[in-house]
Scaffold this active site. Structure first.
Site, PDB file in Angstrom:
ATOM      1  N   LYS A   1       3.224   6.414   5.154  1.00  0.00           N
ATOM      2  CA  LYS A   1       2.243   5.403   4.429  1.00  0.00           C
ATOM      3  C   LYS A   1       2.880   4.177   4.767  1.00  0.00           C
ATOM      4  O   LYS A   1       4.068   3.777   4.861  1.00  0.00           O
ATOM      5  CB  LYS A   1       2.045   5.612   3.140  1.00  0.00           C
ATOM      6  CG  LYS A   1       1.021   4.704   2.560  1.00  0.00           C
ATOM      7  CD  LYS A   1      -0.616   5.121   2.887  1.00  0.00           C
ATOM      8  CE  LYS A   1      -1.506   4.056   2.603  1.00  0.00           C
ATOM      9  NZ  LYS A   1      -1.310   2.743   3.618  1.00  0.00           N
TER      10      LYS A   1
ATOM     11  N   SER B   1       1.015  -1.362   0.101  1.00  0.00           N
ATOM     12  CA  SER B   1      -0.031   0.036   0.049  1.00  0.00           C
ATOM     13  C   SER B   1       0.729   1.276   0.084  1.00  0.00           C
ATOM     14  O   SER B   1       0.394   2.354  -0.325  1.00  0.00           O
ATOM     15  CB  SER B   1      -1.147   0.093   1.320  1.00  0.00           C
ATOM     16  OG  SER B   1      -1.906  -0.826   0.865  1.00  0.00           O
TER      17      SER B   1
ATOM     18  N   LYS C   1       0.013   3.884  -2.679  1.00  0.00           N
ATOM     19  CA  LYS C   1      -0.798   4.923  -2.584  1.00  0.00           C
ATOM     20  C   LYS C   1       0.001   6.429  -2.209  1.00  0.00           C
ATOM     21  O   LYS C   1      -0.640   7.296  -2.484  1.00  0.00           O
ATOM     22  CB  LYS C   1      -1.697   4.587  -1.212  1.00  0.00           C
ATOM     23  CG  LYS C   1      -2.590   3.638  -1.759  1.00  0.00           C
ATOM     24  CD  LYS C   1      -3.332   2.816  -0.624  1.00  0.00           C
ATOM     25  CE  LYS C   1      -3.990   1.547  -0.920  1.00  0.00           C
ATOM     26  NZ  LYS C   1      -4.235   0.805   0.297  1.00  0.00           N
TER      27      LYS C   1
ATOM     28  N   SER D   1      -5.972   3.899   4.433  1.00  0.00           N
ATOM     29  CA  SER D   1      -5.469   3.147   3.239  1.00  0.00           C
ATOM     30  C   SER D   1      -6.640   2.410   2.532  1.00  0.00           C
ATOM     31  O   SER D   1      -6.382   1.274   2.055  1.00  0.00           O
ATOM     32  CB  SER D   1      -4.472   2.055   3.742  1.00  0.00           C
ATOM     33  OG  SER D   1      -3.506   1.486   2.877  1.00  0.00           O
TER      34      SER D   1
END
Length: 248
Positions: free
Chosen positions: A228, A61, A64, A121
Site C-alpha cells: 500500500k 492511506s 488502509k 486506494s
C-alpha cells in the site's frame, strides 16, 4: 580504446565494492533519507534493518492496510460474503481524495469495494465497508485499534479508516510492518494487491471506471506482492512494500 578500458575497470571496481559490501550483511549500510523505515522478514518477523522504526507518524492511506485486514478477517469468519450487497451512504459518497465516485443509495458488492480499496486506494469504498462491517465508521475504528493491540502495534492510534488528515491518527514503520505481514497471509487480498489495472462499474448510470494500482512497484519491481502507498501534505510519501524472491 583507453576510455573503454577505463570504463570496464571502473565497472569492475564498482561491482567488486558492491560484492564486498553485501558479502557481510553486518557491515552493509543503507542510506535511507526517509524519517522512518523498517525491513522485516515476513515469514519470521525478524528485523533486518530499521531507522526510527517506532517513531509515531501520520501514515496517510497506508492506514488502509488495517481496513483491508479487518475486511479479510470478516470474510474468512463468514461474517460477510464477497457477493453481499452494500448500500452506499451519503457519508461514504462524500469522501474526497482517492475514490471511485460512489453515489448515495447505489448498491455495490463487497468484492468490488475491497478491490477498489486495494487497487485504487478508494476512500469512499473504505467508509462503505467500515459501515457494513462495523455498523458505523466509529465502531469500525474501535475494531481497528483493538486488532492493532492484538498484533502488538503499540505505536498506533487510528481515528479513521482511510488515513485522511486528522488529529491523533498515527502509527510507526514497525507497526505498519506488523499489520502488513498479517494482511499478506490472506490469499484473497493478495490477488488485488498485485493487480495492475482493472475496472469497476459505479453510479446509477452504471459507468465503467478504470482503476490502476497506486503501488507502481507491482509493475516495475520483480517479485512485488504489495502492499500500500499513501500521501497527504501532512504525512508526505508513505509506503508499505513487499516482495517475494527465492521463497523469502
Amino acid at each position: 580504446m583507453k576510455k573503454f578500458i577505463s570504463f570496464l575497470l571502473a565497472l569492475f571496481i564498482a561491482i567488486t565494492q558492491v560484492s564486498i559490501i553485501f558479502a557481510d550483511t553486518e557491515e552493509a549500510k543503507l542510506d535511507i533519507v526517509s524519517k522512518s523505515a523498517v525491513l522485516m522478514d515476513a515469514s519470521t518477523g525478524k528485523i533486518l534493518y530499521e531507522k526510527n522504526s517506532h517513531e509515531k507518524l501520520p501514515p496517510a492511506s497506508v492506514t488502509k492496510v488495517m481496513t483491508m485486514l479487518l475486511i479479510c478477517e470478516a470474510l474468512e469468519s463468514g461474517k460477510i460474503k464477497e457477493d453481499d450487497d452494500v448500500q452506499i451512504s451519503e457519508t461514504a459518497a462524500s469522501m474526497g481524495g482517492s475514490q471511485i465516485f460512489l453515489e448515495p443509495g447505489e448498491i455495490q458488492k463487497v468484492d468490488t469495494l475491497l478491490k477498489s480499496i486495494a487497487v485504487a486506494s478508494a476512500n469512499d469504498a473504505c467508509v462503505a465497508m467500515a459501515e457494513y462491517v462495523g455498523g458505523s465508521v466509529e465502531e469500525f475504528v474501535v475494531l481497528m485499534n483493538k486488532r492493532a493491540k492484538e498484533l502488538g502495534m503499540n505505536d498506533t492510534n487510528f481515528v479513521n479508516t482511510n488515513g485522511l488528515p486528522v488529529d491523533n491518527h498515527y502509527t510507526s514503520a514497525y507497526d505498519i510492518a506488523l499489520m502488513s505481514k498479517e494482511l499478506l497471509r490472506h490469499k484473497k487480498i493478495s490477488k488485488y494487491l498485485t493487480t495492475w489495472m482493472d475496472e469497476v462499474v459505479v453510479g446509477k448510470k452504471q459507468a465503467k471506471i478504470g482503476i490502476s494500482n497506486t503501488n507502481k512497484l507491482v509493475k516495475h519491481y520483480t517479485g512485488a506482492t504489495g502492499v500500500k502507498t499513501g500521501f497527504t501534505q501532512q504525512a508526505k510519501y508513505c509506503l508499505s512494500a513487499s516482495a517475494l524472491r527465492n521463497n523469502t
